[in-house]
Scaffold this motif. Structure first.
Motif, PDB file in Angstrom:
ATOM      1  N   ARG A  64       0.827  -1.220   0.000  1.00  0.00           N
ATOM      2  CA  ARG A  64       0.000   0.000   0.000  1.00  0.00           C
ATOM      3  C   ARG A  64       0.855   1.261   0.000  1.00  0.00           C
ATOM      4  O   ARG A  64       0.467   2.275  -0.557  1.00  0.00           O
ATOM      5  CB  ARG A  64      -0.874   0.039   1.266  1.00  0.00           C
ATOM      6  N   ASN A  65       2.015   1.189   0.662  1.00  0.00           N
ATOM      7  CA  ASN A  65       2.852   2.379   0.808  1.00  0.00           C
ATOM      8  C   ASN A  65       3.903   2.510  -0.279  1.00  0.00           C
ATOM      9  O   ASN A  65       4.772   3.374  -0.192  1.00  0.00           O
ATOM     10  CB  ASN A  65       3.524   2.366   2.183  1.00  0.00           C
ATOM     11  N   ALA A  66       3.851   1.634  -1.266  1.00  0.00           N
ATOM     12  CA  ALA A  66       4.885   1.653  -2.305  1.00  0.00           C
ATOM     13  C   ALA A  66       4.400   2.406  -3.545  1.00  0.00           C
ATOM     14  O   ALA A  66       3.219   2.727  -3.680  1.00  0.00           O
ATOM     15  CB  ALA A  66       5.244   0.224  -2.682  1.00  0.00           C
ATOM     16  N   ASP A  67       5.327   2.662  -4.465  1.00  0.00           N
ATOM     17  CA  ASP A  67       4.955   3.254  -5.755  1.00  0.00           C
ATOM     18  C   ASP A  67       4.618   2.182  -6.772  1.00  0.00           C
ATOM     19  O   ASP A  67       3.862   2.417  -7.714  1.00  0.00           O
ATOM     20  CB  ASP A  67       6.114   4.108  -6.282  1.00  0.00           C
ATOM     21  N   ALA A  68       5.224   1.004  -6.613  1.00  0.00           N
ATOM     22  CA  ALA A  68       4.969  -0.078  -7.562  1.00  0.00           C
ATOM     23  C   ALA A  68       5.397  -1.401  -6.936  1.00  0.00           C
ATOM     24  O   ALA A  68       6.208  -1.429  -5.997  1.00  0.00           O
ATOM     25  CB  ALA A  68       5.740   0.151  -8.860  1.00  0.00           C
ATOM     26  N   ILE A  69       4.853  -2.490  -7.486  1.00  0.00           N
ATOM     27  CA  ILE A  69       5.107  -3.821  -6.936  1.00  0.00           C
ATOM     28  C   ILE A  69       5.495  -4.757  -8.076  1.00  0.00           C
ATOM     29  O   ILE A  69       4.829  -4.781  -9.116  1.00  0.00           O
ATOM     30  CB  ILE A  69       3.823  -4.363  -6.257  1.00  0.00           C
ATOM     31  N   LEU A  70       6.548  -5.517  -7.873  1.00  0.00           N
ATOM     32  CA  LEU A  70       6.955  -6.514  -8.871  1.00  0.00           C
ATOM     33  C   LEU A  70       6.808  -7.901  -8.259  1.00  0.00           C
ATOM     34  O   LEU A  70       7.409  -8.206  -7.224  1.00  0.00           O
ATOM     35  CB  LEU A  70       8.418  -6.289  -9.283  1.00  0.00           C
ATOM     36  N   LEU A  71       5.980  -8.724  -8.899  1.00  0.00           N
ATOM     37  CA  LEU A  71       5.680 -10.057  -8.368  1.00  0.00           C
ATOM     38  C   LEU A  71       6.275 -11.132  -9.275  1.00  0.00           C
ATOM     39  O   LEU A  71       6.262 -10.988 -10.498  1.00  0.00           O
ATOM     40  CB  LEU A  71       4.154 -10.216  -8.298  1.00  0.00           C
ATOM     41  N   GLY A  72       6.779 -12.214  -8.672  1.00  0.00           N
ATOM     42  CA  GLY A  72       7.274 -13.346  -9.457  1.00  0.00           C
ATOM     43  C   GLY A  72       6.125 -14.274  -9.826  1.00  0.00           C
ATOM     44  O   GLY A  72       5.481 -14.120 -10.857  1.00  0.00           O
ATOM     45  N   ALA A  73       5.840 -15.227  -8.955  1.00  0.00           N
ATOM     46  CA  ALA A  73       4.727 -16.155  -9.188  1.00  0.00           C
ATOM     47  C   ALA A  73       4.413 -16.832  -7.862  1.00  0.00           C
ATOM     48  O   ALA A  73       5.259 -16.878  -6.970  1.00  0.00           O
ATOM     49  CB  ALA A  73       5.120 -17.204 -10.229  1.00  0.00           C
ATOM     50  N   SER A 259       5.929 -18.814 -26.315  1.00  0.00           N
ATOM     51  CA  SER A 259       6.278 -19.177 -24.948  1.00  0.00           C
ATOM     52  C   SER A 259       5.672 -18.203 -23.961  1.00  0.00           C
ATOM     53  O   SER A 259       5.681 -16.990 -24.171  1.00  0.00           O
ATOM     54  CB  SER A 259       7.786 -19.161 -24.747  1.00  0.00           C
ATOM     55  N   LEU A 260       5.172 -18.774 -22.857  1.00  0.00           N
ATOM     56  CA  LEU A 260       4.701 -17.954 -21.749  1.00  0.00           C
ATOM     57  C   LEU A 260       5.835 -17.135 -21.153  1.00  0.00           C
ATOM     58  O   LEU A 260       5.607 -16.136 -20.489  1.00  0.00           O
ATOM     59  CB  LEU A 260       4.172 -18.877 -20.651  1.00  0.00           C
ATOM     60  N   GLY A 261       7.055 -17.581 -21.411  1.00  0.00           N
ATOM     61  CA  GLY A 261       8.226 -16.969 -20.785  1.00  0.00           C
ATOM     62  C   GLY A 261       8.541 -15.573 -21.263  1.00  0.00           C
ATOM     63  O   GLY A 261       9.506 -14.957 -20.817  1.00  0.00           O
ATOM     64  N   LEU A 262       7.734 -15.064 -22.201  1.00  0.00           N
ATOM     65  CA  LEU A 262       8.010 -13.738 -22.754  1.00  0.00           C
ATOM     66  C   LEU A 262       6.954 -12.705 -22.391  1.00  0.00           C
ATOM     67  O   LEU A 262       7.079 -11.545 -22.749  1.00  0.00           O
ATOM     68  CB  LEU A 262       8.058 -13.828 -24.285  1.00  0.00           C
ATOM     69  N   LEU A 263       5.907 -13.140 -21.690  1.00  0.00           N
ATOM     70  CA  LEU A 263       4.752 -12.250 -21.572  1.00  0.00           C
ATOM     71  C   LEU A 263       4.663 -11.549 -20.221  1.00  0.00           C
ATOM     72  O   LEU A 263       4.601 -12.175 -19.176  1.00  0.00           O
ATOM     73  CB  LEU A 263       3.468 -13.041 -21.832  1.00  0.00           C
ATOM     74  N   ALA A 264       4.613 -10.226 -20.294  1.00  0.00           N
ATOM     75  CA  ALA A 264       4.550  -9.387 -19.109  1.00  0.00           C
ATOM     76  C   ALA A 264       3.108  -8.975 -18.846  1.00  0.00           C
ATOM     77  O   ALA A 264       2.262  -9.089 -19.729  1.00  0.00           O
ATOM     78  CB  ALA A 264       5.406  -8.153 -19.331  1.00  0.00           C
ATOM     79  N   SER A 265       2.843  -8.472 -17.647  1.00  0.00           N
ATOM     80  CA  SER A 265       1.513  -7.928 -17.394  1.00  0.00           C
ATOM     81  C   SER A 265       1.566  -6.826 -16.348  1.00  0.00           C
ATOM     82  O   SER A 265       2.489  -6.752 -15.552  1.00  0.00           O
ATOM     83  CB  SER A 265       0.540  -9.026 -16.952  1.00  0.00           C
ATOM     84  N   ALA A 302       9.630  -3.106 -17.363  1.00  0.00           N
ATOM     85  CA  ALA A 302       9.427  -2.014 -18.325  1.00  0.00           C
ATOM     86  C   ALA A 302       8.008  -1.454 -18.169  1.00  0.00           C
ATOM     87  O   ALA A 302       7.797  -0.236 -18.180  1.00  0.00           O
ATOM     88  CB  ALA A 302       9.659  -2.504 -19.754  1.00  0.00           C
ATOM     89  N   MET A 303       7.025  -2.353 -18.009  1.00  0.00           N
ATOM     90  CA  MET A 303       5.642  -1.879 -17.803  1.00  0.00           C
ATOM     91  C   MET A 303       5.537  -1.090 -16.500  1.00  0.00           C
ATOM     92  O   MET A 303       4.820  -0.091 -16.408  1.00  0.00           O
ATOM     93  CB  MET A 303       4.657  -3.055 -17.803  1.00  0.00           C
ATOM     94  N   LEU A 304       6.259  -1.547 -15.484  1.00  0.00           N
ATOM     95  CA  LEU A 304       6.265  -0.857 -14.185  1.00  0.00           C
ATOM     96  C   LEU A 304       6.778   0.580 -14.347  1.00  0.00           C
ATOM     97  O   LEU A 304       6.178   1.541 -13.856  1.00  0.00           O
ATOM     98  CB  LEU A 304       7.127  -1.660 -13.211  1.00  0.00           C
ATOM     99  N   LEU A 305       7.899   0.703 -15.042  1.00  0.00           N
ATOM    100  CA  LEU A 305       8.482   2.040 -15.233  1.00  0.00           C
ATOM    101  C   LEU A 305       7.522   2.926 -16.030  1.00  0.00           C
ATOM    102  O   LEU A 305       7.330   4.090 -15.728  1.00  0.00           O
ATOM    103  CB  LEU A 305       9.826   1.919 -15.951  1.00  0.00           C
ATOM    104  N   ARG A 306       6.887   2.348 -17.042  1.00  0.00           N
ATOM    105  CA  ARG A 306       5.990   3.120 -17.910  1.00  0.00           C
ATOM    106  C   ARG A 306       4.726   3.556 -17.163  1.00  0.00           C
ATOM    107  O   ARG A 306       4.368   4.723 -17.153  1.00  0.00           O
ATOM    108  CB  ARG A 306       5.607   2.269 -19.125  1.00  0.00           C
ATOM    109  N   HIS A 307       4.031   2.594 -16.535  1.00  0.00           N
ATOM    110  CA  HIS A 307       2.700   2.896 -16.004  1.00  0.00           C
ATOM    111  C   HIS A 307       2.732   3.504 -14.600  1.00  0.00           C
ATOM    112  O   HIS A 307       1.974   4.424 -14.313  1.00  0.00           O
ATOM    113  CB  HIS A 307       1.833   1.633 -16.000  1.00  0.00           C
ATOM    114  N   SER A 308       3.580   2.992 -13.726  1.00  0.00           N
ATOM    115  CA  SER A 308       3.552   3.513 -12.349  1.00  0.00           C
ATOM    116  C   SER A 308       4.496   4.689 -12.161  1.00  0.00           C
ATOM    117  O   SER A 308       4.202   5.599 -11.406  1.00  0.00           O
ATOM    118  CB  SER A 308       3.901   2.411 -11.333  1.00  0.00           C
TER     119      SER A 308
END
Ligand code: IPM
Ligand code: MG
Length: 356
Positions: A64-73, A259-265, A302-308
């Motif tokens: 909640r207190n962060a600017d962005a979150i990066l999750l693995g799986a 491959s699923l290994g290339l897809l970001a969200s 890259a999506m994190l940097l762009r959107h958040s």
């Protein structure tokens, strides 16, 4: 810029790939003169083991207190017992709901050099560039559910609901995304059967007519969409749909790039931090072997940097670096088609070298 980024490595290959994406973020910060603070928190199966809770309160608070979150799986066979009190996936659903992350963006753009890694024929794939917008905090995933006695044993139920406001906000977000792309929006529903879909369709049509008359707009039934995605994927631009249809269609679409290994969200709300994750799972079968593809997680940064963080130039730098590494012929095992391949760390080293 100063920013606080939470890392949620999770389970399986999660920690390996988040570690590599973290290296990329550090290098971008250094190169472009930013200061990012990181904190790593437990989520999923490892959080169940440690705290008995797949989303411990301190993890949620930090997010909640962060600017962005990066999750693995999250997830794995260790926590798969259907009678278990809780599950890793519950942590993921809870963080989406708690942070109000109602829109899940899943870009599907097969890399021209990897078309032969796809099970689909090259001529079907050429020109494919789809942005899926999946509603993420409503629908059948979050409706009332339960079991009751039945003469044959038991009856189980899950309720699917959407309200006007939930549909409006995700349609607006998808329509704006389409305006910034090729100006086409496809809304997917099951309005020939489901009342929920009829409300979805009416609401979507009204928003488009009133606010986005410039868009090329169409509605497609979900069963037909499953077919069109394979037969003519290049015809779609932005595709918006509900939570469960989006879950299924994006897994189907993930096979287009091979491959699923290339897809970001990216999972986004109205304000507050966004959550970024590769769309693949925790892949417990290959965890710890150093062969997981880190590119989906790197592209998620890259999506994190762009959107958040609104750092477009930095986002493009990462995307270009990944593109160059693929163009140069480097492959992890999942996209090597039986040929030579590099390890998780080597692939990340190549991206870092390219970033400079
Ligand atoms: C996804 C996943 C999740 C979902 C699971 C792990 C709960 O399949 O992000 O697509 O169904 O949303
Ligand atoms: Mg899924």
């Amino acid at each position: 810029m100063n920013a606080k980024i939470i890392l949620l490595p999770g389970d399986g290959i999660g920690p390996e790939i988040v570690k590599q994406a973290h290296r990329v973020l550090k290098q971008v910060a250094e190169k472009f003169g930013h200061h990012f603070d990181y904190e790593s928190c437990p989520i999923g199966g490892c959080a169940i083991d440690e705290f008995g809770d797949p989303l411990p309160p301190q993890t949620l608070e930090a997010c909640r207190n962060a600017d962005a979150i990066l999750l693995g799986a999250v997830g794995g066979p260790k926590w798969d017992d259907p009678t278990a009190k809780t599950r890793p996936e519950k942590g993921l659903l809870a963080i989406r709901k708690e942070l109000g992350l109602f829109a899940n963006l899943r870009p599907i753009n097969p890399h021209p050099d990897l078309l032969d890694a796809s099970p689909l024929k090259r001529d079907r794939l050429e020109g494919t560039d789809i942005l899926f917008v999946r509603e993420l905090t409503g629908g059948i995933y979050f409706g009332e559910s339960g079991r009751k006695p039945h003469e044959s044993g038991e009856e189980a139920y899950n309720m699917m609901t959407y309200n006007t406001g939930e549909v409006e906000r995700v349609i607006r977000l998808a329509a704006k995304a389409a305006q910034g792309r090729r100006g086409k929006l496809t809304s997917v529903d099951k309005a020939n059967v489901l009342e929920v879909s009829r409300l979805w369709r009416q609401t979507a049509e009204r928003i488009i007519q009133e606010e986005f008359p410039d868009l090329e707009y169409e509605v497609v039934l979900v069963d037909a969409m499953a077919m069109h995605l394979i037969s003519r994927p290049a015809d779609f631009d932005v595709v918006v749909t509900g939570n469960m249809f989006g879950d299924i269609l994006t897994d189907e679409a993930s096979m287009l790039p091979g491959s699923l290994g290339l897809l970001a969200s990216a999972s986004l709300g109205t304000d507050g931090p966004g959550l970024y994750e590769p769309i693949h799972g925790s892949a417990p079968d290959i965890a710890g072997q150093g062969i997981a593809n880190p590119l989906a997680t790197i592209l998620s940064t890259a999506m994190l940097l762009r959107h958040s963080l609104k750092l477009e130039e930095e986002a493009i730098a990462i995307e270009n670096a990944v593109d160059a590494v693929i163009k140069a012929g480097h492959r992890t095992k999942d996209i090597a088609a039986g040929g030579d391949f590099v390890s998780t760390t080597e692939m990340s080293d190549l991206v870092l070298a390219q970033l400079g």
